[in-house]
Scaffold this motif. Structure first.
Motif, PDB file in Angstrom:
ATOM      1  N   VAL A  27      22.465 -25.588  14.627  1.00 52.81           N
ATOM      2  CA  VAL A  27      23.505 -26.521  15.094  1.00 52.81           C
ATOM      3  C   VAL A  27      24.286 -25.897  16.241  1.00 52.81           C
ATOM      4  CG1 VAL A  27      25.667 -27.672  14.471  1.00 52.81           C
ATOM      5  CG2 VAL A  27      23.705 -27.798  12.930  1.00 52.81           C
ATOM      6  N   SER A  28      24.642 -24.618  16.093  1.00 54.44           N
ATOM      7  CA  SER A  28      25.390 -23.918  17.139  1.00 54.44           C
ATOM      8  C   SER A  28      24.605 -23.866  18.448  1.00 54.44           C
ATOM      9  CB  SER A  28      25.734 -22.507  16.670  1.00 54.44           C
ATOM     10  OG  SER A  28      26.366 -21.784  17.704  1.00 54.44           O
ATOM     11  N   ASP A  33      28.756 -29.000  19.601  1.00 57.37           N
ATOM     12  CA  ASP A  33      29.975 -29.797  19.418  1.00 57.37           C
ATOM     13  C   ASP A  33      30.005 -30.511  18.068  1.00 57.37           C
ATOM     14  OD1 ASP A  33      27.871 -31.487  20.020  1.00 57.37           O
ATOM     15  OD2 ASP A  33      29.102 -32.910  21.151  1.00 57.37           O
ATOM     16  N   THR A  34      29.054 -30.215  17.192  1.00 63.21           N
ATOM     17  CA  THR A  34      28.995 -30.864  15.877  1.00 63.21           C
ATOM     18  C   THR A  34      29.660 -29.992  14.814  1.00 63.21           C
ATOM     19  OG1 THR A  34      26.950 -32.037  16.420  1.00 63.21           O
ATOM     20  CG2 THR A  34      27.480 -31.792  14.087  1.00 63.21           C
ATOM     21  N   PRO A  35      30.807 -30.409  14.266  1.00 61.12           N
ATOM     22  CA  PRO A  35      31.446 -29.649  13.176  1.00 61.12           C
ATOM     23  C   PRO A  35      30.523 -29.629  11.951  1.00 61.12           C
ATOM     24  CG  PRO A  35      32.974 -31.243  14.128  1.00 61.12           C
ATOM     25  CD  PRO A  35      31.625 -31.572  14.671  1.00 61.12           C
ATOM     26  N   LEU A  36      30.456 -28.489  11.294  1.00 61.27           N
ATOM     27  CA  LEU A  36      29.557 -28.305  10.151  1.00 61.27           C
ATOM     28  C   LEU A  36      30.289 -27.539   9.052  1.00 61.27           C
ATOM     29  CD1 LEU A  36      26.686 -28.216   8.808  1.00 61.27           C
ATOM     30  CD2 LEU A  36      26.283 -26.120  10.132  1.00 61.27           C
ATOM     31  N   SER A 314      18.075 -27.339  -6.746  1.00 58.59           N
ATOM     32  CA  SER A 314      18.022 -26.281  -5.720  1.00 58.59           C
ATOM     33  C   SER A 314      18.145 -26.939  -4.349  1.00 58.59           C
ATOM     34  CB  SER A 314      16.704 -25.498  -5.832  1.00 58.59           C
ATOM     35  OG  SER A 314      16.678 -24.439  -4.896  1.00 58.59           O
ATOM     36  N   PHE A 315      19.384 -27.064  -3.913  1.00 62.64           N
ATOM     37  CA  PHE A 315      19.629 -27.733  -2.635  1.00 62.64           C
ATOM     38  C   PHE A 315      20.902 -27.189  -2.004  1.00 62.64           C
ATOM     39  CE2 PHE A 315      21.674 -30.216  -5.944  1.00 62.64           C
ATOM     40  CZ  PHE A 315      22.937 -30.466  -5.428  1.00 62.64           C
ATOM     41  N   LEU A 316      21.026 -27.395  -0.706  1.00 60.75           N
ATOM     42  CA  LEU A 316      22.216 -26.999   0.041  1.00 60.75           C
ATOM     43  C   LEU A 316      22.941 -28.267   0.477  1.00 60.75           C
ATOM     44  CD1 LEU A 316      23.888 -24.821   1.690  1.00 60.75           C
ATOM     45  CD2 LEU A 316      22.393 -25.411   3.608  1.00 60.75           C
ATOM     46  N   ALA A 317      24.190 -28.447   0.043  1.00 58.82           N
ATOM     47  CA  ALA A 317      24.979 -29.622   0.422  1.00 58.82           C
ATOM     48  C   ALA A 317      25.957 -29.244   1.530  1.00 58.82           C
ATOM     49  CB  ALA A 317      25.737 -30.163  -0.781  1.00 58.82           C
ATOM     50  N   CYS A 318      26.100 -30.125   2.499  1.00 58.40           N
ATOM     51  CA  CYS A 318      27.031 -29.866   3.602  1.00 58.40           C
ATOM     52  C   CYS A 318      27.516 -31.196   4.180  1.00 58.40           C
ATOM     53  CB  CYS A 318      26.368 -29.038   4.698  1.00 58.40           C
ATOM     54  SG  CYS A 318      24.898 -29.805   5.400  1.00 58.40           S
ATOM     55  N   VAL A 319      28.547 -31.124   5.002  1.00 55.84           N
ATOM     56  CA  VAL A 319      29.014 -32.307   5.729  1.00 55.84           C
ATOM     57  C   VAL A 319      29.045 -31.953   7.214  1.00 55.84           C
ATOM     58  CG1 VAL A 319      30.341 -33.415   3.898  1.00 55.84           C
ATOM     59  CG2 VAL A 319      31.435 -31.675   5.292  1.00 55.84           C
ATOM     60  N   LEU A 320      28.625 -32.917   8.033  1.00 55.03           N
ATOM     61  CA  LEU A 320      28.610 -32.754   9.479  1.00 55.03           C
ATOM     62  C   LEU A 320      29.315 -33.939  10.108  1.00 55.03           C
ATOM     63  CD1 LEU A 320      25.389 -32.421   8.317  1.00 55.03           C
ATOM     64  CD2 LEU A 320      25.204 -31.240  10.502  1.00 55.03           C
ATOM     65  N   VAL A 324      28.002 -39.545  18.532  1.00 57.01           N
ATOM     66  CA  VAL A 324      26.908 -40.510  18.645  1.00 57.01           C
ATOM     67  C   VAL A 324      25.774 -39.939  19.503  1.00 57.01           C
ATOM     68  CG1 VAL A 324      26.271 -42.802  19.494  1.00 57.01           C
ATOM     69  CG2 VAL A 324      28.454 -42.479  18.310  1.00 57.01           C
ATOM     70  N   LYS A 325      26.154 -39.257  20.594  1.00 52.81           N
ATOM     71  CA  LYS A 325      25.122 -38.722  21.504  1.00 52.81           C
ATOM     72  C   LYS A 325      24.364 -37.532  20.904  1.00 52.81           C
ATOM     73  CE  LYS A 325      28.224 -35.632  24.064  1.00 52.81           C
ATOM     74  NZ  LYS A 325      28.775 -35.278  25.387  1.00 52.81           N
ATOM     75  N   SER A 326      24.966 -36.915  19.856  1.00 52.97           N
ATOM     76  CA  SER A 326      24.319 -35.738  19.251  1.00 52.97           C
ATOM     77  C   SER A 326      23.489 -36.097  18.020  1.00 52.97           C
ATOM     78  CB  SER A 326      25.377 -34.703  18.845  1.00 52.97           C
ATOM     79  OG  SER A 326      26.112 -34.268  19.964  1.00 52.97           O
ATOM     80  N   GLU A 327      23.541 -37.346  17.579  1.00 49.78           N
ATOM     81  CA  GLU A 327      22.898 -37.715  16.320  1.00 49.78           C
ATOM     82  C   GLU A 327      21.408 -37.379  16.300  1.00 49.78           C
ATOM     83  OE1 GLU A 327      23.571 -41.669  14.987  1.00 49.78           O
ATOM     84  OE2 GLU A 327      25.741 -41.447  14.878  1.00 49.78           O
ATOM     85  N   LYS A 328      20.708 -37.718  17.384  1.00 53.99           N
ATOM     86  CA  LYS A 328      19.263 -37.508  17.412  1.00 53.99           C
ATOM     87  C   LYS A 328      18.923 -36.020  17.292  1.00 53.99           C
ATOM     88  CE  LYS A 328      15.228 -39.364  19.804  1.00 53.99           C
ATOM     89  NZ  LYS A 328      14.729 -40.151  20.955  1.00 53.99           N
TER      90      LYS A 328
END
Length: 374
Positions: A27-28, A33-36, A314-320, A324-328
């Motif tokens: 992501v970095s 510009d996407t908060p994670l 067994s999973f990693l949960a997160c919020v982002l 709109v321009k970064s979605e893809k």
């Protein structure tokens, strides 16, 4: 403050910390510009596969309900603040801004014991939010009832002269009432005032000459007095109506006027009291419902991750919060961190239309749904 987040879970093949580092790095590098943020979900009670499948059928519907109540309270806060000309204060949960509460989510073990069955937790959240929604309806009804009474009085005092209350336009000295004489109030169309002034003395006999005086004028009508003998009042009303002039029934009473004034002041005071009480309740209840909603989202991620990736959990949960321009780009990153075979399968199915109608969480090889704060 971001207002739209993705709640995501990715399958863990080796270690969650390793996957988290890879996600942060990707992501970095590709969407800086996407908060994670990590979304910390405790080890909840799984139950049986049948119970999870049954629960998943209700999760999306229940989520829509809880989210809807959250937004309903937020809009009510905005309306109440707007009514007083004040900007809406920052919404908080336990003193923490809502976006911070989401991005630093901590499960409330005391309120929702992790050993409770998932359905029990979901039902508890639904019941709490339903009770708050019912309370909201009652409080809004009380507030709107007072507002309705006040608006009705204001309409009477500010409407057309043909229908409005005239008591605050007429002074005691404007009215003559004696054994033989009476003062009537005439509503004259604005552009017929010359006609009125030239004809009112001759509409019937026994009209006091030059007794008509204009008291008020609005966009449509003018309010005039006229004094005449009691015995010809009905005859005057009839002839005035024939000429297009309306005679309003009016009896001056200082006691009634004072009573109306006190009623208006009481309603204004009651409206402000109800507004402040409802506003304070909304701020408090918003925090409670938002907290319940985030716990619900945690249950939803947990249940759908197990149904998607299998047992043991067994999973990693997160919020982002991608723009709109970064979605893809972000979608591509998330897919790249899933099992490549699985990812190709889901993408092929999606492009072929095979996944149509299964909801937003099923459109990708990972669990994902949107959280809209506004």
């Amino acid at each position: 403050m971001a207002t739209r987040y993705w709640a995501v879970s990715l399958p863990v093949r080796t270690s969650a910390s390793s996957l988290w580092n890879r996600l942060q790095e990707a992501v970095s590098k590709n969407s800086f510009d996407t908060p994670l943020y990590r979304f910390n979900i405790p080890n909840l009670r799984v139950g049986t596969l049948d119970s999870l499948l049954s629960l998943s059928d209700d999760l999306q519907k229940s989520n829509s309900f809880v989210e809807g109540v959250t937004h309903k309270i937020r809009r009510q806060i905005e309306d109440l603040e707007k009514a007083s000309g004040v900007e809406t204060s920052a919404l908080t949960v336990d003193g923490v801004p809502v976006d911070s509460y989401l991005t630093r989510f901590v499960w409330d073990e005391a309120k929702y014991p992790t050993m409770s069955p998932l359905k029990e937790i979901v039902d508890s959240i639904h019941q709490q939010v339903s009770k708050i929604e019912d309370d909201l309806k009652v409080r809004i009804a009380e507030y709107n009832n007072v507002r309705g009474q006040l608006n009705a009085i204001n309409r009477k005092q500010s409407g057309s002269l043909a229908v409005r209350d005239l008591s605050n336009l007429v002074k005691p000295e404007d009215i003559i009432t004696s054994e033989h004489l009476v003062t009537l109030l005439a509503i004259v169309p604005k552009y017929s005032q010359k006609d009125w002034l030239s004809s009112y003395e001759t509409l019937t006999s026994y009209v006091v000459p030059r007794s008509s005086k204009k008291l008020h004028e609005d966009n449509e009508y003018a309010l005039y007095t006229v004094t005449l003998f009691h015995r010809v009042a009905d005859n005057f009303r009839t002839h005035a109506r024939e000429r297009g002039f309306q005679i309003r029934d009016f009896e001056y009473s200082s006691e009634a006027q004072e009573s109306r004034k006190q009623e208006l002041e009481k309603l204004m005071h009651d409206q402000e009291t109800f507004r402040r009480s409802l506003l304070q309740w909304c701020y408090t209840s918003y925090g409670e419902v938002f907290s319940s909603w985030m716990h619900f989202c945690a249950v939803r991620i947990f249940a759908e991750s197990i149904l998607r990736y299998g047992l043991p959990p067994s999973f990693l949960a997160c919020v982002l919060a991608p723009s709109v321009k970064s979605e893809k780009k972000v979608r591509s990153i998330l897919e790249g961190l899933c099992d490549s075979t699985n990812s190709t399968y889901w993408k092929a199915e999606d492009e072929a239309g095979g996944m149509a109608g299964l909801g937003e969480t099923d459109a990708h090889p990972y669990v994902c749904f949107t959280i809209n704060l506004v």
